[in-house]
Design an enzyme around this catalytic site. Structure first.
Site, mmCIF file in Angstrom:
data_model
loop_
_atom_site.group_PDB
_atom_site.id
_atom_site.type_symbol
_atom_site.label_atom_id
_atom_site.label_comp_id
_atom_site.label_asym_id
_atom_site.label_seq_id
_atom_site.Cartn_x
_atom_site.Cartn_y
_atom_site.Cartn_z
ATOM 1 C CG ASN A 56 38.979 -26.288 -2.416
ATOM 2 O OD1 ASN A 56 39.067 -25.909 -0.464
ATOM 3 N ND2 ASN A 56 37.848 -26.808 -2.386
ATOM 4 C CD GLU A 112 31.035 -25.939 1.694
ATOM 5 O OE1 GLU A 112 30.627 -27.083 1.360
ATOM 6 O OE2 GLU A 112 32.270 -25.322 1.478
ATOM 7 C CB CYS A 169 32.163 -27.127 -2.114
ATOM 8 S SG CYS A 169 32.813 -25.087 -1.594
ATOM 9 C CD GLU A 178 31.072 -20.933 5.924
ATOM 10 O OE1 GLU A 178 32.730 -20.317 7.009
ATOM 11 O OE2 GLU A 178 31.323 -22.242 5.537
HETATM 12 P P1 NDP Z 1 40.027 -33.312 5.525
HETATM 13 O O1 NDP Z 1 38.452 -32.908 5.705
HETATM 14 O O2 NDP Z 1 40.969 -34.600 5.755
HETATM 15 O O3 NDP Z 1 40.230 -31.491 5.725
HETATM 16 C C1 NDP Z 1 40.260 -30.394 5.860
HETATM 17 C C2 NDP Z 1 40.301 -30.048 6.985
HETATM 18 O O4 NDP Z 1 40.484 -30.139 8.083
HETATM 19 C C3 NDP Z 1 42.696 -29.881 6.822
HETATM 20 O O5 NDP Z 1 42.883 -28.650 7.613
HETATM 21 C C4 NDP Z 1 42.143 -30.925 7.731
HETATM 22 O O6 NDP Z 1 43.739 -30.772 8.411
HETATM 23 C C5 NDP Z 1 41.638 -30.852 9.311
HETATM 24 N N1 NDP Z 1 41.384 -32.186 9.999
HETATM 25 C C6 NDP Z 1 41.542 -33.202 9.500
HETATM 26 N N2 NDP Z 1 40.675 -34.119 9.894
HETATM 27 C C7 NDP Z 1 40.756 -33.272 11.296
HETATM 28 C C8 NDP Z 1 40.440 -33.781 12.258
HETATM 29 N N3 NDP Z 1 40.167 -34.981 13.254
HETATM 30 N N4 NDP Z 1 39.730 -32.659 13.688
HETATM 31 C C9 NDP Z 1 40.030 -31.348 13.332
HETATM 32 N N5 NDP Z 1 40.549 -31.002 11.834
HETATM 33 C C10 NDP Z 1 40.839 -32.257 11.161
HETATM 34 O O7 NDP Z 1 39.995 -32.948 3.056
HETATM 35 P P2 NDP Z 1 41.025 -33.760 2.590
HETATM 36 O O8 NDP Z 1 42.313 -32.178 2.633
HETATM 37 O O9 NDP Z 1 41.871 -34.204 3.283
HETATM 38 O O10 NDP Z 1 40.244 -33.666 1.473
HETATM 39 C C11 NDP Z 1 39.755 -34.674 0.883
HETATM 40 C C12 NDP Z 1 38.394 -34.556 0.917
HETATM 41 O O11 NDP Z 1 38.031 -33.794 1.329
HETATM 42 C C13 NDP Z 1 38.266 -34.493 -0.794
HETATM 43 O O12 NDP Z 1 39.072 -34.960 -1.745
HETATM 44 C C14 NDP Z 1 36.939 -33.736 -0.771
HETATM 45 O O13 NDP Z 1 36.080 -34.935 -1.506
HETATM 46 C C15 NDP Z 1 37.354 -32.908 0.811
HETATM 47 N N6 NDP Z 1 37.093 -31.647 0.583
HETATM 48 C C16 NDP Z 1 36.097 -30.619 0.706
HETATM 49 C C17 NDP Z 1 36.425 -29.551 0.848
HETATM 50 C C18 NDP Z 1 35.642 -28.273 0.258
HETATM 51 O O14 NDP Z 1 35.395 -27.314 -0.062
HETATM 52 N N7 NDP Z 1 34.565 -28.459 1.094
HETATM 53 C C19 NDP Z 1 37.728 -28.773 0.941
HETATM 54 C C20 NDP Z 1 38.366 -30.218 0.852
HETATM 55 C C21 NDP Z 1 38.025 -31.069 0.907
HETATM 56 P P3 NDP Z 1 44.632 -30.955 7.514
HETATM 57 O O15 NDP Z 1 44.440 -31.447 6.356
HETATM 58 O O16 NDP Z 1 46.313 -30.591 8.065
HETATM 59 O O17 NDP Z 1 45.303 -32.752 8.003
#
Ligand code: NDP
Length: 482
Positions: free
Chosen positions: A150, A248, A282, A460
């Protein structure tokens, strides 16, 4: 033939074991690029090289480190238009937001460039006569950075810049759906005067390469931003190696609108906070807690403003809200619209899939009315251009609704009363509190983070970042006999 976006492993640009396509969510016929997926062996190789490079980096003079970070920051700011366009093209936020994000990312680097020269310790006399104590911070070692889509450039930058500033090596796994911004930032970092392998880019899916990274005993600290379930899994993996973690994980932020609020200001804060970044922040204002005395006036203007928002191609003229990032996110959002209705909320406007001249993941921004704080739409992070109005009868009730959440990242109040603003600032249980300002949008030189399910580990940004990216050493020195 599309050029392949490659990984930066142990100081070399390399191909991976497979590739993924990256498409523009505003126009699915636009292929942004093909990107390499790193293999297991490549990750191991880069972790080993990172360890060696970190020792070299620790021995660099502070001005040399400062110059490298300053150059990265200056280049990001100078190229904000170009790189912001790329970011908006792959992520879907309007161009002004994409450019602003890249510029802000540059500011993180220039801020931490200056911090390279401001790393002061403490000293004290020992309780033992003739002994002096020197307390200083040292780098943690090799830091894994796992960032979301995001804010693909800013979030990564507010982790990478302090990690390097405080003397660490970095292995970065960006979100796999925004790889172009990751390659662009890596190209800038890779050109600097830094040891070979100090900084690596490892693209691939979170479940595979991300999981391998967080389970590695070669990693000393993990900084993560993303969802709560993934964050909990990372924390569980980290504890096996006693790896330091900072995470976060989103929120369910509330904006309280009081009976003495400037209604036009409140509406504009709510619209920006709820629908900026297509609600995928977020810090998004996903709960609007409104005093019943101004409820109708506020809602009338809020709904009119929401209906008037121009949804379109992220790079299109006048676009105020772009598409959501992916098909999966769109489906989840529409499922939340259905859920809200089934819970008894009234959908006043929006929440519909939109057809556009280009095929993309478009939906209209939506407002739920007559909601209660126990509804799932008010308890779960939707990460959607959807917001809910919750009517309350008093300031005390508003504060209690604001605090009734498992999360605790940001909260805001719109009021002209100094007494209420002060009480709110003291009693809102969030890491960030705003008064007559949006719940989204923070500065780079002060701490950022939340409470409850929103954050885990040290804060952070600003000087607070030193807590995570360093470890403290206490030295006792006896001068001996003169
Ligand atoms: P994720 O938590 O799945 O992804 C965030 C990061 O973690 C990405 O780089 C992802 O990789 C990585 N990741 C996923 N699984 C693992 C793992 N097992 N071990 C290590 N790294 C991992 O979020 P999503 O992108 O799927 O979004 C889903 C929901 O998460 C959103 O709808 C929102 O609610 C929340 N979100 C919150 C954010 C915030 O700013 N706090 C930001 C993004 C999401 P990859 O995507 O390449 O698989």
């Amino acid at each position: 033939m599309q050029e392949l976006g490659r990984n930066f492993i142990a100081g070399e640009w390399v191909e991976g074991v497979s590739t993924v396509e990256n498409r523009n969510p505003s126009d699915l016929s636009d292929l942004v690029g093909l990107f390499a997926q790193a293999g297991t062996d490549q990750l191991e190789a880069t972790l080993d090289q990172a360890r060696r490079a970190q020792a070299e980096w620790a021995a660099y003079g502070m001005e040399r480190k400062q110059a490298a970070l300053m150059a990265i920051g200056n280049e990001l700011m100078a190229r904000a238009e170009e790189l912001g366009t790329l970011l908006s093209r792959e992520e879907g936020k309007p161009l002004a937001e994409g450019k602003g994000e890249v510029y802000r990312a540059g500011q993180f680097f220039t801020y931490y460039a200056a911090e390279c020269l401001r790393q002061l310790g403490e000293n004290a006399d020992s309780v033992r006569p003739g002994v002096e104590i020197d307390v200083r911070r040292e780098a943690v070692g090799v830091v894994a950075i796992i960032s979301p889509w995001n804010f693909p450039t800013a979030t990564a930058s507010w982790k990478i810049a302090p990690a390097l500033c405080y003397g660490n090596a970095v292995v970065w796994k960006p979100a796999n759906i925004t790889p172009a911004s990751a390659v662009a930032l890596t190209e800038i970092i890779a050109r600097q005067d830094i040891p070979k392998g100090l900084f690596s880019l490892v693209m691939g899916s979170g479940r595979e390469i991300g999981q391998q990274l967080v389970e590695s005993p070669k990693v000393n600290a993990i900084s993560f931003t993303g969802s709560v379930p993934v964050g909990k899994g990372i924390a569980a993996a980290a504890i096996q190696n006693l790896t330091k973690v900072q995470m976060e994980m989103g929120s369910k932020n509330a904006l309280a609108v009081m009976d003495d609020a400037d209604i036009d200001l409140a509406v504009s804060l709510a619209l920006g906070g709820a629908f900026g970044g297509t609600g995928q922040k977020c810090t998004a204002s996903s709960r609007l807690v409104v005093h019943q005395a101004v409820h109708d006036a506020f809602v009338e203007k809020l709904v009119a403003g929401t209906k008037a928002m121009k949804v379109g191609h992220a790079l299109g003229e006048g676009t105020q809200m772009g598409p959501v990032v992916s098909q999966q996110q769109l489906e989840e959002n529409l499922a939340y619209v259905a859920l809200g209705k089934s819970e008894g909320a009234e959908l006043a406007c929006g929440g519909q899939r939109l057809e556009m001249p280009h095929e993309g993941f478009y939906m209209s921004p939506g407002v739920f009315l007559n909601t209660t704080n126990d509804m799932r739409i008010n308890r779960e992070e939707m990460f959607a251009p959807l917001t809910s109005v919750i009517s309350v009868g008093s300031y005390d009730e508003a504060l209690s609704v604001v605090n009734d959440t498992n999360f605790g990242l940001t909260s805001g109040i719109v009021t002209q009363s100094l007494a209420r603003a002060t009480d709110f600032r003291r009693n809102a249980r969030t890491g960030v509190v705003t008064v007559n300002l949006p719940t989204a949008g923070t500065d780079y030189h002060v701490p950022f983070g939340g409470r409850g399910d929103s954050s885990y580990g040290p804060r952070e940004q600003g000087k607070a970042a030193a807590e995570f990216y360093t470890t403290v050493k206490t030295a006792y020195i006896s001068a001996g006999a003169v």
